[in-house]
Design a protein around this motif. Structure first.
Motif, short mmCIF file in Angstrom:
data_model
loop_
_atom_site.label_atom_id
_atom_site.label_comp_id
_atom_site.label_asym_id
_atom_site.label_seq_id
_atom_site.Cartn_x
_atom_site.Cartn_y
_atom_site.Cartn_z
N GLY A 147 1.96 -0.48 -0.05
CA GLY A 147 1.54 0.90 -0.25
C GLY A 147 1.05 1.54 1.03
O GLY A 147 1.34 2.71 1.31
N GLY A 148 0.31 0.77 1.83
CA GLY A 148 -0.21 1.30 3.10
C GLY A 148 0.88 1.63 4.09
O GLY A 148 0.77 2.60 4.86
N ALA A 149 1.98 0.85 4.08
CA ALA A 149 3.09 1.11 5.01
C ALA A 149 3.75 2.45 4.70
O ALA A 149 4.04 3.24 5.60
N VAL A 150 3.98 2.72 3.42
CA VAL A 150 4.58 4.00 3.03
C VAL A 150 3.65 5.15 3.37
O VAL A 150 4.08 6.21 3.86
N ALA A 151 2.34 4.94 3.14
CA ALA A 151 1.37 5.98 3.49
C ALA A 151 1.37 6.24 4.99
O ALA A 151 1.28 7.39 5.43
#
Length: 707
Positions: free
Chosen positions: A631-635
């Motif tokens: 999730g953090g990578a997409v954010a």
């Protein structure tokens, strides 16, 4: 116990543990919601190639006809119903007055402010109207309006109160000439001063006895003996001499339906073309029959490219439209050739100017809502499917306005010929044939006027960009559906949005797995071993961890460039310290447990201990950390793209928000464009946060036991 039984029991034990952990995870409301959100995202990513409209969504833009409409510059309401429209100008700035005919005479509309003037106060019903520009070699350039009325020909000269066209109030001095049994009327004059000024006019004195008004007026009349072509000097008509210079009886007893004046530089080669049935007749200005050609089909239209009318060249030709064929006839030697043939009925023909030879493009309209663009004889460059049948094509500066004679119009500029895509379409109830003219209000750029009912409307040919378009199943051009509308650049927002599912999931999983591998290796190394190497790695990890992540990410991403691979590597190499430090603490704690000491006593090596004891015990926390990292990578990618730092060549949700940071008002202007990726990014991040919360039931013994 045999090896087979051991492997079976081991598999059953692992399956039992998986079911147990799954029940613990599924009992979490957060975990359950996160799981189903991720499942929906994965399904959409897998079926995206089937439901996406345009796979090249970053490059593809909807045809201009989908998002462009004619830009109305002016509308003037008149006190009467008007029919027909014409314009000309004695000013190089362009046309200041548009003329129209009505049952109570001739009206003019000022193109700058919409003011209308009743120019002809005689209240004479006017059937048709032609405005021309005549250049007087003695008194300059004048604008005349020639109209056909019942039993009369009207010639009106327009003057302005200030003496300068476009300034003051226009008035018209009308000369009424009795003329009965008129079948057709046309002139040799220019309808636009800019066209006249762009060519060198010869005005051969042998053929123009009155150089002060070198304009012919041609009247086609009829009586019991047949049809006649009558040639008048406008000078004579204006000065009381109403007799025709020539009155030629046409050779066939068929009503003339088409006529054109080929000026050919206003030299001895000037010729008047008239069609009777399947016969093409050409007369010189001295009344000599120069051309008499019989074709296999009836002639429905005579078309002469604009440059051929104003220059005398050996390649000049006349295009003749039959029912199913287009013929080209050389005006010097009357040689005839068929340049196009079709099984369907031809409705109209037009072309570019042809200033250097054969026209660059010849346009042929056909009855089945099709238009063919020819780049040379019998060579179709492009076949266009149109939303309407076209019956007329008007041309100005090699730009074309197609219309169907009932109020529907399509604009096709010269630079769109290769692609065969029109810019905009327009529809009016009972609209007239359009009139192109140079508009002084827009610096002489082309506009066009239409009369409809009691209105005159003027539009710019440039069109008005409607992007971003709202969601619609029936866009302006009617060629495709746009479930999420378009972006400001005309991109299909649906295709970009759906195409982003697979890309963003790939980015998240790739970065998540990369962080997992790096943090696992470093966590095991630093956590289990002690010494200089371990201390060095720990110091490096701490240094990277303490640097503010967003500024570091922005700087490195700007250096690496906007490639997908580069962004994935940057995110992976800069995002592992948190997961690594989490694993270091856990591994150091496990290292001091009794089961590790027991393994050492039993002779297990370091690799066996790391594999069989450490890895098994950190696996749940690895799943937990990976969920957070995906999730953090997409954010992170979305943040970089919103800031305009990482414009990728593949569709992503963050890429759809590029520019939003500098123009937040666009969110209110086009929510259909921005809200879907914002919602998708939010749900994607929340889904993996929920997954990690669900994993708490598995990772944290106290929570799991309590549940």
């Amino acid at each position: 116990m045999s090896n087979k039984s051991y492997r079976k029991e081991k598999l059953q034990f692992r399956l039992y543990n998986f079911k147990k952990n799954w029940r613990l995870f599924y009992n979490s409301k957060y975990g359950k919601v996160g799981f189903y959100i991720v499942l929906i995202f994965v399904v959409l990513a897998l079926i995206s190639p089937l439901i996406i409209q345009h796979s090249d969504s970053l490059i593809y833009t909807a045809p201009e006809g989908e998002f462009t409409v004619a830009d109305r510059q002016l509308s003037s309401k008149l006190p009467v119903i008007v029919s027909g429209i014409s314009a000309s100008s004695s000013s190089a700035d362009g046309v200041y007055l548009v003329y129209t005919a009505s049952a109570s005479g001739i009206y003019g509309v000022d193109v700058c402010n919409g003011t209308f003037y009743h120019l002809d106060q005689s209240r004479t019903p006017v059937n048709n109207i032609t405005a021309i520009t005549a250049e007087s070699l003695i008194s300059g350039v004048h604008t005349y309006v020639i109209a056909n009325t019942s039993g009369n020909i009207l010639i009106g000269e327009t003057t302005w109160s200030s003496g300068i066209e476009g300034h003051g109030t226009p008035t018209m001095q009308v000369t009424k000439i009795p003329m009965n049994n008129v079948t057709g009327l046309f002139t040799s004059g220019f309808t636009d001063h800019s066209l006249m000024a762009s060519y060198t006019i010869e005005y051969d004195s042998a053929y123009y006895a009155y150089p002060d008004y070198p304009v012919y007026i041609y009247i086609i009349s009829h009586n019991t003996t047949g049809y006649y072509l009558n040639q008048y000097y406008m000078y004579n008509l204006l000065h009381g001499t109403n007799g025709a210079e020539h009155s030629i009886k046409l050779p066939y007893n068929v009503k003339p339906t088409n006529y054109e004046f080929d000026a050919a530089g206003f030299s001895s080669s000037a010729e008047v073309f008239v069609s009777q049935g399947n016969h093409l007749l050409g007369y010189t200005t001295t009344g000599k029959l120069e051309t008499n050609i019989t074709l296999k089909q009836n002639i429905n239209m005579i078309y002469i490219p604009s440059a051929y009318k104003t220059s005398n060249n050996s390649y000049n030709r006349v295009f003749v439209q039959g029912n199913t064929s287009i013929y080209s006839i050389n005006t010097f030697n009357d040689s005839e050739s068929m340049i196009f043939n079709t099984a369907n009925r031809i409705t109209t023909v037009s072309s570019t100017g042809g200033s250097t030879g054969y026209p660059s493009y010849v346009l042929v309209g056909v009855s089945n809502k099709t238009m063919y663009i020819l780049d040379k004889p019998n060579s179709v460059l492009r076949t266009m499917s149109l939303p309407i049948n076209i019956n007329r094509i008007d041309v100005f500066s090699d730009n074309f306005l197609l219309d169907n004679d009932t109020g529907a119009y399509i604009f096709l500029p010269a630079d769109h010929m290769a692609t065969g895509s029109y810019v905009w379409s327009l529809s009016f109830k009972n609209g007239s044939s359009p009139l192109f003219f140079a508009n002084p209000l827009s610096g002489g750029r082309e506009s066009f006027a239409i009369s409809h009912g009691d209105n005159i409307s003027i539009y710019s040919t440039a069109g008005k960009d409607l992007n971003p378009l709202p969601p619609t199943l029936t866009p302006v051009g009617g060629n495709s559906i746009l479930p999420l509308g378009t972006t400001a650049h005309g991109n299909d927002a649906w295709s970009q949005f759906i195409g982003s599912f697979l890309t963003d999931i790939e980015i998240g999983i790739t970065v998540g797995i990369g962080i997992l591998l790096i943090s696992l290796a470093i966590g095991m190394l630093i956590g289990y071993f002690a010494g200089i190497v371990s201390a060095g790695f720990e110091t490096l990890s701490l240094a990277i961890y303490l640097i503010p992540s967003l500024p570091l990410l922005i700087v490195v991403a700007a250096i690496v460039g906007p490639s997908l691979t580069g962004i994935i590597l940057v995110l992976t190499l800069l995002s592992w310290p948190f997961a690594a430090f989490t694993l270091i603490g856990i591994v150091r704690s496990l290292k001091n447990r009794a089961f590790v000491d027991s393994a050492k006593v039993s002779g297990a090596g370091t690799f066996q201990i790391l594999k069989n004891h450490m890895l098994k015990n950190v696996t749940p926390i690895l799943v937990y950390l990976t969920a957070i990292n995906i999730g953090g990578a997409v954010a992170a990618v979305s943040t970089l793209q919103v800031l305009g730092i990482a414009p990728l060549t593949v569709p992503t949700w963050g890429g759809m928000l590029d520019g939003f940071y500098s123009d937040a008002f666009a969110l209110a202007l086009a929510p259909w464009w921005f809200m879907p990726p914002i919602i998708a990014i939010t749900l994607f991040i929340l889904a993996f946060i929920f997954l990690s919360r669900g994993m708490d039931n598995v990772v944290n013994p106290r929570i799991g036991g309590r549940r």
